[in-house]
Write an enzyme that holds these catalytic residues in place. Structure first.
Site, short mmCIF file in Angstrom:
data_model
loop_
_atom_site.label_atom_id
_atom_site.label_comp_id
_atom_site.label_asym_id
_atom_site.label_seq_id
_atom_site.Cartn_x
_atom_site.Cartn_y
_atom_site.Cartn_z
CG ASN A 83 -21.10 64.21 -33.81
OD1 ASN A 83 -21.64 63.36 -33.10
ND2 ASN A 83 -21.69 65.34 -34.13
NE ARG A 142 -30.76 56.92 -34.95
CZ ARG A 142 -31.85 56.16 -34.96
NH1 ARG A 142 -31.96 55.17 -35.81
NH2 ARG A 142 -32.84 56.40 -34.12
CB CYS A 161 -33.20 52.17 -36.73
SG CYS A 161 -32.47 52.66 -38.28
CG ASP A 210 -25.81 68.32 -34.61
OD1 ASP A 210 -26.98 67.91 -34.68
OD2 ASP A 210 -24.82 67.55 -34.65
CB ILE A 261 -30.52 68.23 -41.74
CG1 ILE A 261 -29.69 69.36 -42.37
CG2 ILE A 261 -29.71 66.95 -41.63
CD1 ILE A 261 -29.18 69.06 -43.76
#
Length: 417
Positions: A23, A92, A116, A304, A326
């Protein structure tokens, strides 16, 4: 298509080294578009999403050369301002090229990520921010088309905390005219890592890691050499692997302070965690205690890690309640955990997990990246054999996880279906 075969019941032991952060790597790679120069990024993990990002950069005209975990990126030849659907649809994060291309060329054409929905995903916050900086934005035939002679500094207040939006606008603002202020900015460590890269390039950024970031635009940016931060989610996954198997492992190349929320909850569950000389020792408890969690933006409990923690709670000595605040639809692993014999009920964004004495190996199917890890963890603790299929999700975010687990004593192999 590959699958993993796991023979559970072995306590993990030994040492494991955490890879660089996926990330953090993705936006760092994309940030090199801003500075036409030769860049060197090290501690890069071998992952599918990294390869996709490299293909996007190459499509734009960059030259990319990888040698081990070091990647050299030459963006002097970038001359294309369009990122096509064929590449963007698979990841994404590819939409993050929009701002840097716009900043460098004054125009950009980038496909919307596959599946999306603008209103349901915070990409609308990216576009709203770029518009506030003077960009003229149109959506046509599934593409975002943006134009701006020069982006201008703006005060932008995010409606909700958005990691991608914060990274995107921080990059776009680095060479904008004037000062940009990002309010209600995300605070994740990966954002700090990106800010460090941009600062090394010559950007002027203050406040990364807080909810207010100030970026004073500069005329140009230069080359950068940077080592990517360790992957905190991979580190957390190994910590739970030790806990769920009653193991005793040492985790190297991790920054424990990035996982405070997880550490506190693991300690509440009875896990022993010792940090000495940047090596973290994790000892699983004899009895796992039930612990409630609520996912929150950083520094709260990471979404996560929710699936992996749920796997641990399946073997707790009491019930636990897990609230996912989230993302929507992030309980898809529940039905697969129940195939192991787990006792879980869900209502809305809340799952109630009643711990059972043991899990039983089963054939299961991964639905997403973190669900893949969750099922592996359950398989490590379960009796008999577990088969995890559709593990291509796993290769998006974990570098050779089956080899690392095998190095800790797990009986786990990858085979072709």
């Amino acid at each position: 298509m590959d699958k993993l075969i796991i023979k559970g019941g072995k306590k993990l032991a030994g040492e494991v080294t955490v890879s660089g952060s996926k990330n953090a790597s993705l936006p760092i790679f994309i940030s090199t578009i801003l500075a036409p120069a030769e860049h060197e990024i090290s501690n890069v993990p071998f992952l599918r999403d990294i390869n996709t990002t490299i293909k996007v950069l190459e499509q734009l005209g960059a030259k990319v050369d990888g040698n081990g975990n070091i990647v050299k990126i030459d963006t002097t030849g970038v001359d294309n301002f369009e990122a096509t659907y064929e590449l963007v649809k698979t990841m994404r994060a590819s939409v993050l090229v929009l701002g840097p291309l716009l900043a460098r060329f004054g125009k950009a054409r980038v496909s919307l990520p596959g599946g999306c929905a603008i209103g349901a995903r915070p990409i609308n916050l990216h576009l709203k921010g770029l518009a506030a900086m003077g960009a003229d934005i149109n959506l046509t035939h599934g593409y975002v088309e943006a134009k701006a002679k020069q982006l201008k500094g703006a005060r932008i207040n995010f409606d909700v905390s958005t990691v991608g939006g914060t990274e995107h606008l921080m990059m776009a603002a680095a060479t904008a005219k004037g000062e940009t202020i990002l309010e209600n900015a995300a605070r994740e460590p990966e954002i700090v890592d990106l800010a460090n890269v941009l600062t090394k390039m010559g950007a002027r950024i203050d406040g990364a890691g807080t909810d207010t970031i100030r970026i004073s635009g500069v005329k140009e940016l230069g080359p950068v050499s940077h080592r990517v931060m360790p992957d905190r989610i991979e580190a957390g996954t190994f910590m739970i692997a030790a806990a769920i198997t009653g193991g005793d492992i040492k985790v190297r190349n991790m920054q424990l302070e990035h996982l405070d929320a997880l550490v506190f909850k693991l300690q509440d569950a009875g896990v022993e965690i010792i940090n000495k000389d940047n090596v973290v020792r994790v000892k699983g408890p004899r009895k796992i205690k039930g612990v409630n969690i609520k996912t929150r933006p950083y520094p709260g409990f990471p979404t996560d890690m929710q699936a992996q923690f749920m796997a641990l709670m399946c073997l707790a000595d009491s019930a636990s309640v897990i609230s996912e605040n989230i993302f929507e639809n992030r309980f898809m692993h529940v039905s697969e955990l129940m195939r192991f014999g787990a006792d879980i009920t869900t209502e809305g964004n809340t799952a109630t997990v009643k711990g059972v004495k043991k899990l039983s190996g089963a054939p299961v199917m991964a639905t997403d990246l973190r669900a893949s890890a969750c099922l592996i963890l359950a398989g490590l603790a379960a009796d008999n054999t577990t088969e995890v299929s559709r593990i291509y999700h796993l290769d998006r975010g974990y570098e050779s996880i089956e080899k690392k687990l095998a190095g800790l004593g797990a009986d786990i192999v990858r085979v072709q279906e």
